[in-house]
Design a protein around this motif. Structure first.
Motif, short mmCIF file in Angstrom:
data_model
loop_
_atom_site.label_atom_id
_atom_site.label_comp_id
_atom_site.label_asym_id
_atom_site.label_seq_id
_atom_site.Cartn_x
_atom_site.Cartn_y
_atom_site.Cartn_z
N TYR A 271 0.69 -0.90 0.08
CA TYR A 271 -0.06 -0.04 -0.04
C TYR A 271 0.90 1.20 -0.02
N GLY A 272 0.53 2.26 -0.82
CA GLY A 272 1.11 3.49 -0.86
C GLY A 272 2.19 3.55 -1.98
N PRO A 273 3.23 4.66 -1.93
CA PRO A 273 4.10 4.66 -2.93
C PRO A 273 5.38 3.75 -2.70
N THR A 274 5.10 2.62 -2.90
CA THR A 274 6.47 1.58 -2.58
C THR A 274 7.56 1.71 -3.39
N GLY A 275 7.64 2.37 -4.16
CA GLY A 275 8.80 2.88 -5.18
C GLY A 275 9.48 4.11 -4.66
N ARG A 276 8.87 4.72 -3.84
CA ARG A 276 9.49 6.23 -3.19
C ARG A 276 10.82 5.78 -2.31
N ARG A 277 11.74 6.53 -2.40
CA ARG A 277 12.91 6.57 -1.76
C ARG A 277 12.59 7.12 -0.46
N PHE A 278 12.90 6.48 0.76
CA PHE A 278 12.67 7.22 2.13
C PHE A 278 14.35 7.15 2.76
N ALA A 279 14.28 7.93 3.66
CA ALA A 279 15.60 7.92 4.54
C ALA A 279 15.17 6.60 5.41
N LEU A 280 16.14 5.49 5.81
CA LEU A 280 15.73 4.61 6.55
C LEU A 280 16.21 4.87 8.10
N ALA A 281 17.29 5.72 8.35
CA ALA A 281 17.63 5.68 9.63
C ALA A 281 17.93 4.55 10.15
N SER A 282 17.76 4.12 11.51
CA SER A 282 18.59 2.68 12.14
C SER A 282 18.01 1.62 11.11
N VAL A 283 17.14 1.52 10.32
CA VAL A 283 16.77 0.42 9.55
C VAL A 283 17.83 0.20 8.50
N THR A 284 18.88 1.07 8.51
CA THR A 284 20.15 0.81 7.90
C THR A 284 21.06 -0.54 8.35
N LYS A 285 20.78 -0.47 9.79
CA LYS A 285 21.53 -1.44 10.52
C LYS A 285 21.32 -2.81 9.90
N PRO A 286 20.06 -3.34 9.71
CA PRO A 286 20.08 -4.75 9.50
C PRO A 286 20.93 -4.96 8.00
N LEU A 287 20.76 -4.01 7.26
CA LEU A 287 21.33 -4.28 5.83
C LEU A 287 23.00 -4.23 5.99
N ALA A 288 23.40 -3.40 6.82
CA ALA A 288 24.96 -3.36 7.08
C ALA A 288 25.39 -4.65 7.91
N ALA A 289 24.51 -5.12 8.93
CA ALA A 289 24.90 -6.28 9.39
C ALA A 289 24.93 -7.48 8.34
N TYR A 290 23.81 -7.39 7.74
CA TYR A 290 24.12 -8.64 6.61
C TYR A 290 25.28 -8.59 5.74
N ALA A 291 25.68 -7.40 5.31
CA ALA A 291 27.03 -7.19 4.61
C ALA A 291 27.95 -7.82 5.62
N VAL A 292 27.94 -7.44 6.90
CA VAL A 292 29.26 -7.82 7.71
C VAL A 292 29.17 -9.38 7.70
N LEU A 293 27.97 -10.09 7.76
CA LEU A 293 27.86 -11.58 7.85
C LEU A 293 28.23 -12.22 6.49
N VAL A 294 28.40 -11.41 5.41
CA VAL A 294 28.60 -11.83 4.09
C VAL A 294 30.16 -11.75 4.16
N ALA A 295 30.78 -11.03 4.67
CA ALA A 295 32.15 -10.70 4.67
C ALA A 295 32.72 -11.97 5.78
N TYR A 296 31.95 -12.14 6.88
CA TYR A 296 32.53 -13.32 7.62
C TYR A 296 32.40 -14.63 6.73
#
Length: 276
Positions: free
Chosen positions: A30-55
């Motif tokens: 629902y809503g503008p699902t293609g619009r870009r929004f600032a994530l704030a700390s929802v960034t952290k799970p993405l960053a953590a996933y990259a760290v786990l790939v590096a692991y």
């Protein structure tokens, strides 16, 4: 899903939301699902996933030293390194307190960049965003809080976490399992939690009260919310994940609006409701 339309009642200029099942199918949006929004700390799970790939790629080890003396990559991912919230200051011995730390994630980003000889934003792009087709997502600064994305892209990420292709399923299980059980700390916006359970980059609901998820969310629910008025939760018992992004900062409105919204989504999922 009719429950998603309730975001129309949120006191925000713009909101978008979606639910994706564990099998990767979209239950509703629902809503503008293609619009870009600032994530704030929802960034952290993405960053953590990259760290786990590096692991998993062997660039780093979860138990190698990183951050303050005695701390490891695992401590940083689980907010138990002892680093302060937003400054490079040690406030506790590693593993003794759950001190939610943006600084800790910035240290993680620097650690992975040094180990791989790739700037962390680029590593995140190569390791997670590009393989998942998250073409509208970028890291524009701190790996703790400067991600920008869309609901459509985060649906792809939520589907990945539920049925991993980039990581071994056992690594994701570790990420959604309590790391350093029994540690207490403050959950930003919700006060002191005993215990304040956390996995590797993901907050775990367990029995926390108050909480930003729903009263009917399973204790195994994990995810993250952000001060930009954003959240992503994954409920393994419901076999689904939900993303909601807004352009109003987190505050009392979110504390009031998010739990009943989540309960409505879960009720509809249990009843088998979805947009076809």
């Amino acid at each position: 899903m009719q429950s998603l339309a309730s975001i129309e009642n949120w006191p925000v200029p713009t909101a978008a939301a979606a639910v994706v099942r564990a099998d990767g199918t979209l239950a509703g949006a629902y809503g503008p699902t293609g619009r870009r929004f600032a994530l704030a700390s929802v960034t952290k799970p993405l960053a953590a996933y990259a760290v786990l790939v590096a692991y998993e790629e062997g660039a780093i080890d979860l138990d190698e030293p990183a951050g303050p003396e005695g701390a490891t990559v695992r401590h940083l991912l689980a907010h138990t390194s002892g680093l302060a919230f937003d400054e490079n200051r040690v406030m506790a011995a590693p593993g003794t307190r759950r001190i939610y730390s943006n600084t800790g994630f910035e240290v993680l980003g620097d650690h992975v960049a040094k180990a791989t000889d790739i700037p962390f934003a680029e590593y995140l792009h190569q390791a997670v965003l590009e393989p998942l087709g998250m073409s509208s997502t970028s890291l524009e600064g701190s790996p703790a809080k400067d991600g920008v994305s869309t609901v459509d892209d985060l649906v792809r990420f939520a589907a990945e976490v539920q049925a991993p292709r980039l990581l071994d399923a056992r690594t994701v299980l570790d990420a959604m399992t309590v790391t350093y059980p029994g540690v207490t700390g403050i959950l930003p916006g919700y006060g002191h939690q005993r215990p304040n359970d956390w996995g590797l980059g993901f907050e775990i609901r367990d029995g926390k009260a108050p909480h930003w998820t729903g009263a009917t969310s399973s204790p195994r629910t994990f995810g993250h919310f952000g001060q930009a008025g954003t959240f992503l939760w994954i409920d393994p018992d419901a076999r689904a994940a939900c993303v909601a992004l807004t352009d109003r900062p987190f505050g009392p409105w979110a504390i009031e609006a998010w739990p009943p919204f989540t309960d409505g989504v879960l009720t509809e999922l249990r009843a088998g409701g979805a947009d076809r």
